[in-house]
Structure formats: structure tokens, C-alpha cells
Write an enzyme that holds these catalytic residues in place. Structure first.
Site, PDB file in Angstrom:
ATOM      1  N   ALA A   1    -105.254  48.354 -24.571  1.00  0.00           N
ATOM      2  CA  ALA A   1    -103.923  48.445 -23.939  1.00  0.00           C
ATOM      3  C   ALA A   1    -104.015  49.049 -22.540  1.00  0.00           C
ATOM      4  O   ALA A   1    -103.295  48.632 -21.634  1.00  0.00           O
ATOM      5  CB  ALA A   1    -102.982  49.264 -24.823  1.00  0.00           C
TER       6      ALA A   1
ATOM      7  N   ASN B   1    -106.094  51.488 -28.012  1.00  0.00           N
ATOM      8  CA  ASN B   1    -105.733  52.185 -26.781  1.00  0.00           C
ATOM      9  C   ASN B   1    -106.592  51.712 -25.607  1.00  0.00           C
ATOM     10  O   ASN B   1    -106.097  51.522 -24.495  1.00  0.00           O
ATOM     11  CB  ASN B   1    -105.899  53.695 -26.980  1.00  0.00           C
ATOM     12  CG  ASN B   1    -105.354  54.483 -25.825  1.00  0.00           C
ATOM     13  OD1 ASN B   1    -104.207  54.291 -25.428  1.00  0.00           O
ATOM     14  ND2 ASN B   1    -106.166  55.354 -25.254  1.00  0.00           N
TER      15      ASN B   1
ATOM     16  N   LYS C   1     -96.325  70.498 -30.348  1.00  0.00           N
ATOM     17  CA  LYS C   1     -96.112  70.464 -31.804  1.00  0.00           C
ATOM     18  C   LYS C   1     -97.104  69.534 -32.494  1.00  0.00           C
ATOM     19  O   LYS C   1     -97.675  69.877 -33.520  1.00  0.00           O
ATOM     20  CB  LYS C   1     -94.690  69.994 -32.101  1.00  0.00           C
ATOM     21  CG  LYS C   1     -93.622  71.004 -31.751  1.00  0.00           C
ATOM     22  CD  LYS C   1     -92.267  70.407 -32.065  1.00  0.00           C
ATOM     23  CE  LYS C   1     -91.149  71.398 -31.852  1.00  0.00           C
ATOM     24  NZ  LYS C   1     -89.859  70.874 -32.292  1.00  0.00           N
TER      25      LYS C   1
ATOM     26  N   SER D   1     -91.003  53.130 -12.046  1.00  0.00           N
ATOM     27  CA  SER D   1     -91.140  52.255 -13.236  1.00  0.00           C
ATOM     28  C   SER D   1     -89.798  52.094 -13.946  1.00  0.00           C
ATOM     29  O   SER D   1     -89.498  51.025 -14.487  1.00  0.00           O
ATOM     30  CB  SER D   1     -92.140  52.834 -14.236  1.00  0.00           C
ATOM     31  OG  SER D   1     -93.362  53.071 -13.632  1.00  0.00           O
TER      32      SER D   1
ATOM     33  N   GLY E   1    -100.651  70.630 -32.581  1.00  0.00           N
ATOM     34  CA  GLY E   1    -100.836  71.690 -33.587  1.00  0.00           C
ATOM     35  C   GLY E   1    -101.333  71.121 -34.907  1.00  0.00           C
ATOM     36  O   GLY E   1    -102.078  71.787 -35.630  1.00  0.00           O
TER      37      GLY E   1
ATOM     38  N   GLU F   1     -90.102  57.586 -27.455  1.00  0.00           N
ATOM     39  CA  GLU F   1     -90.899  56.547 -28.123  1.00  0.00           C
ATOM     40  C   GLU F   1     -92.269  57.122 -28.433  1.00  0.00           C
ATOM     41  O   GLU F   1     -92.973  57.577 -27.531  1.00  0.00           O
ATOM     42  CB  GLU F   1     -91.047  55.318 -27.220  1.00  0.00           C
ATOM     43  CG  GLU F   1     -91.860  54.216 -27.900  1.00  0.00           C
ATOM     44  CD  GLU F   1     -92.057  53.007 -27.000  1.00  0.00           C
ATOM     45  OE1 GLU F   1     -91.302  52.037 -27.152  1.00  0.00           O
ATOM     46  OE2 GLU F   1     -92.945  53.056 -26.129  1.00  0.00           O
TER      47      GLU F   1
ATOM     48  N   LYS G   1     -88.170  48.466 -14.549  1.00  0.00           N
ATOM     49  CA  LYS G   1     -87.846  47.998 -15.908  1.00  0.00           C
ATOM     50  C   LYS G   1     -86.346  47.742 -16.060  1.00  0.00           C
ATOM     51  O   LYS G   1     -85.944  46.777 -16.709  1.00  0.00           O
ATOM     52  CB  LYS G   1     -88.332  49.023 -16.942  1.00  0.00           C
ATOM     53  CG  LYS G   1     -88.227  48.521 -18.372  1.00  0.00           C
ATOM     54  CD  LYS G   1     -89.040  49.366 -19.347  1.00  0.00           C
ATOM     55  CE  LYS G   1     -88.890  48.874 -20.777  1.00  0.00           C
ATOM     56  NZ  LYS G   1     -89.784  49.552 -21.710  1.00  0.00           N
TER      57      LYS G   1
ATOM     58  N   SER H   1     -99.503  38.952 -26.393  1.00  0.00           N
ATOM     59  CA  SER H   1    -100.493  39.413 -25.418  1.00  0.00           C
ATOM     60  C   SER H   1    -101.783  39.880 -26.097  1.00  0.00           C
ATOM     61  O   SER H   1    -102.832  39.942 -25.474  1.00  0.00           O
ATOM     62  CB  SER H   1     -99.910  40.596 -24.621  1.00  0.00           C
ATOM     63  OG  SER H   1     -99.584  41.670 -25.491  1.00  0.00           O
TER      64      SER H   1
HETATM   65  P1  0O2 Z   1     -95.221  51.641 -19.641  1.00  0.00           P
HETATM   66  O1  0O2 Z   1     -95.739  51.529 -18.260  1.00  0.00           O
HETATM   67  O2  0O2 Z   1     -96.290  51.869 -20.656  1.00  0.00           O
HETATM   68  O3  0O2 Z   1     -94.094  52.607 -19.754  1.00  0.00           O
HETATM   69  P2  0O2 Z   1     -88.324  45.107 -26.184  1.00  0.00           P
HETATM   70  O4  0O2 Z   1     -86.995  44.813 -25.570  1.00  0.00           O
HETATM   71  O5  0O2 Z   1     -88.234  45.969 -27.402  1.00  0.00           O
HETATM   72  O6  0O2 Z   1     -89.213  43.911 -26.370  1.00  0.00           O
HETATM   73  P3  0O2 Z   1     -89.559  47.317 -24.748  1.00  0.00           P
HETATM   74  O7  0O2 Z   1     -88.440  48.282 -24.731  1.00  0.00           O
HETATM   75  O8  0O2 Z   1     -90.421  47.246 -23.532  1.00  0.00           O
HETATM   76  O9  0O2 Z   1     -89.072  45.847 -25.022  1.00  0.00           O
HETATM   77  O10 0O2 Z   1     -90.390  47.640 -26.020  1.00  0.00           O
HETATM   78  P4  0O2 Z   1     -91.867  47.297 -26.355  1.00  0.00           P
HETATM   79  O11 0O2 Z   1     -92.182  45.862 -26.169  1.00  0.00           O
HETATM   80  O12 0O2 Z   1     -92.070  47.904 -27.690  1.00  0.00           O
HETATM   81  O13 0O2 Z   1     -92.710  48.082 -25.237  1.00  0.00           O
HETATM   82  C1  0O2 Z   1     -92.621  49.453 -25.073  1.00  0.00           C
HETATM   83  C2  0O2 Z   1     -93.940  49.955 -24.557  1.00  0.00           C
HETATM   84  O14 0O2 Z   1     -95.014  49.511 -25.409  1.00  0.00           O
HETATM   85  C3  0O2 Z   1     -94.337  49.432 -23.187  1.00  0.00           C
HETATM   86  O15 0O2 Z   1     -93.691  50.174 -22.198  1.00  0.00           O
HETATM   87  C4  0O2 Z   1     -95.845  49.675 -23.222  1.00  0.00           C
HETATM   88  O16 0O2 Z   1     -96.161  51.046 -23.105  1.00  0.00           O
HETATM   89  C5  0O2 Z   1     -96.175  49.244 -24.627  1.00  0.00           C
HETATM   90  N1  0O2 Z   1     -96.444  47.808 -24.668  1.00  0.00           N
HETATM   91  C6  0O2 Z   1     -95.666  46.854 -25.228  1.00  0.00           C
HETATM   92  N2  0O2 Z   1     -96.217  45.644 -25.087  1.00  0.00           N
HETATM   93  C7  0O2 Z   1     -97.387  45.819 -24.421  1.00  0.00           C
HETATM   94  C8  0O2 Z   1     -98.433  44.924 -23.989  1.00  0.00           C
HETATM   95  O17 0O2 Z   1     -98.400  43.705 -24.184  1.00  0.00           O
HETATM   96  N3  0O2 Z   1     -99.480  45.498 -23.313  1.00  0.00           N
HETATM   97  C9  0O2 Z   1     -99.570  46.842 -23.091  1.00  0.00           C
HETATM   98  N4  0O2 Z   1    -100.639  47.310 -22.433  1.00  0.00           N
HETATM   99  N5  0O2 Z   1     -98.582  47.709 -23.484  1.00  0.00           N
HETATM  100  C10 0O2 Z   1     -97.530  47.204 -24.141  1.00  0.00           C
HETATM  101  P5  0O2 Z   1     -93.516  49.588 -20.735  1.00  0.00           P
HETATM  102  O18 0O2 Z   1     -92.232  50.063 -20.185  1.00  0.00           O
HETATM  103  O19 0O2 Z   1     -93.723  48.106 -20.732  1.00  0.00           O
HETATM  104  O20 0O2 Z   1     -94.692  50.169 -19.931  1.00  0.00           O
END
Ligand code: 0O2
Length: 205
Positions: free
Chosen positions: A151, A148, A22, A51, A25, A139, A55, A114
Site C-alpha cells: 500500500a 502495508n 492507548k 489532501s 500500550g 478510521e 479529496k 487496485s
Molecule cells: P490517504 O492519503 O491515505 O489519506 P469510499 O467512498 O468508501 O470508497 P474512502 O472514504 O476513500 O472511499 O474509503 P476507502 O476506499 O476505504 O479509503 C480510505 C483510505 O484507505 C484511503 O485514504 C487510503 O489510505 C486507503 N486506501 C483505500 N484504497 C486504497 C488503494 O487502492 N491503495 C492504497 N495505497 N490505499 C488505499 P485516502 O484518502 O485515499 O488516502
């Protein structure tokens, strides 16, 4: 707890597949209108089981609460050329009738310690199963190409160091985040020029 992961993750896979089609598109629609498109490319994934387990342990999320408490089991990532495009994409998604925004996280105005920058929309998305509709959380991360790039590298390093970065690496990542921010700023100032080029020439998909 014994869990059939394939069955549990099926609606999340379906949601990611549908949303990729979607949202991709939209790019074609902008191209047809010969307008600057705010979307460069889109990716999506369902969180791998290992993962999820890591988590859930780190955040103390019980496995029977994953559906409501792990908001990124299904993830969509939208990459934009310019910072200005991000809010345009957020606006487009907010107007959609096929999903419902639960809340948003603006890590662009409020970057993480970070150095991470991105705009997150946590959405409810209904998936049509054989006998029922299942609403799953998705999400959607919206970011520039520079955000990107940073990250992706930081994520790989995080995996290597398990979040315990040596001070030198931490400092270099922060410097790199600042450079990515400067690059976005610089690109914004020459946005009009680049838009002209993009409208007149596009690489084939
Ligand atoms: P993956 O491997 O990408 O799936 P919160 O309780 O809200 O603080 P939550 O649920 O982790 O925690 O939310 P948050 O912080 O918004 O992070 C969600 C996702 O955003 C992460 O998923 C990452 O994809 C990205 N992200 C957040 N913070 C960072 C960071 O400092 N560096 C990078 N590279 N990505 C980040 P996951 O599960 O951590 O990882």
C-alpha cells in the site's frame, strides 16, 4: 469558506495522539504476559489540509460536511505480523469502551480492484476539550506488514501518476499485490515457528 484549519483539526490531532498511546500500550501488555502480540507497530496521522481539499473536491464533499462525510480526517494504522492477527486486533478494538464502531470495511476478504487489502474500522471517538466533549470520526486501518509494504508503494505511485497508472505499472502493481498475498499465506504456514522466536527474542523499542 474561510476556515481556521488548526482549530478545526485540533480534536482530530488529539484523537490520533491519544489512540496511538492507548493502542501502543497493548503491545507492552502482551509482552508482559509473554504471549504472541498481534501488533507489530502503530502509526497515526491527521490528513494534511491539501489532501483534505483534494479529496473533498474529488468526492464532492462540501467543506461544511467534512466532519461527517470525510471519515479519515484522523487515521490510525495498525500493522500485524500475520493475517490471523488482524481479526484478533479487530476483536480487541470492538470490545473497547472508549470508542464506538460505526461500520467496518473488510478489504481483505474483498480486496479492491487496485490490489489493496486492509481491514478498516470507522469509529466515533470522544475527545475532551476545555468546555465540551467532541466526538470525532477516526478510521483505523489494520493490515499485515506485507499489505502495508504494498500500500505504501502504491500510494507513492498514485501520487506520482495521480491515479492514472500506465498499463505496465498497473500490471506490475497487481503482480506485486499477488506476491504480497502469497507472502502472507506462506508466513501463516510457518506462524508457529516464528511465534516461538518472537517470544524468546525481541528487539528493543
Ligand atoms: P490517504 O492519503 O491515505 O489519506 P469510499 O467512498 O468508501 O470508497 P474512502 O472514504 O476513500 O472511499 O474509503 P476507502 O476506499 O476505504 O479509503 C480510505 C483510505 O484507505 C484511503 O485514504 C487510503 O489510505 C486507503 N486506501 C483505500 N484504497 C486504497 C488503494 O487502492 N491503495 C492504497 N495505497 N490505499 C488505499 P485516502 O484518502 O485515499 O488516502
Amino acid at each position: 469558506m474561510d476556515r481556521d484549519w488548526e482549530l478545526f483539526l485540533l480534536p482530530y490531532n488529539q484523537a490520533v495522539d491519544e489512540l496511538k498511546v492507548k493502542l501502543r500500550g497493548l503491545r507492552g501488555m502482551y509482552r508482559l504476559r509473554k504471549e504472541h502480540g498481534p501488533i507489530e507497530f502503530i502509526t497515526g496521522r491527521v490528513k494534511p489540509v491539501n489532501s483534505i481539499l483534494v479529496k473533498s473536491k474529488a468526492r464532492s464533499i462540501p467543506l461544511d460536511k467534512l466532519e461527517t462525510e470525510m471519515e479519515d480526517l484522523a487515521g490510525i494504522r495498525i500493522m500485524c505480523p500475520f493475517v490471523e492477527d488482524i481479526l484478533q486486533v479487530v476483536g480487541i478494538i470492538k470490545k473497547r469502551k472508549d470508542l464506538n464502531i460505526v461500520y467496518e470495511k473488510d478489504y481483505i476478504t474483498n480486496k479492491k480492484d487496485s490490489g489493496y487489502r486492509s481491514y478498516h474500522l470507522i469509529c466515533e471517538y470522544p475527545v475532551q476539550l476545555i468546555d465540551e466533549e467532541k466526538v470525532v470520526l477516526v478510521e483505523i486501518q489494520i493490515r499485515t506488514l506485507a499489505m502495508n509494504f504494498w500500500a505504501s508503494i502504491e500510494h507513492s505511485l498514485n501520487y506520482k501518476y495521480q491515479g492514472e497508472f500506465p498499463e505496465a505499472i498497473k500490471g506490475r502493481l497487481q503482480k506485486a499485490a499477488e506476491s504480497a498475498f502469497q507472502l502472507d499465506e506462506e508466513m501463516s504456514t510457518i506462524r508457529e515457528e516464528i511465534k516461538d522466536i518472537q517470544e524468546n527474542y525481541r528487539f528493543p523499542d
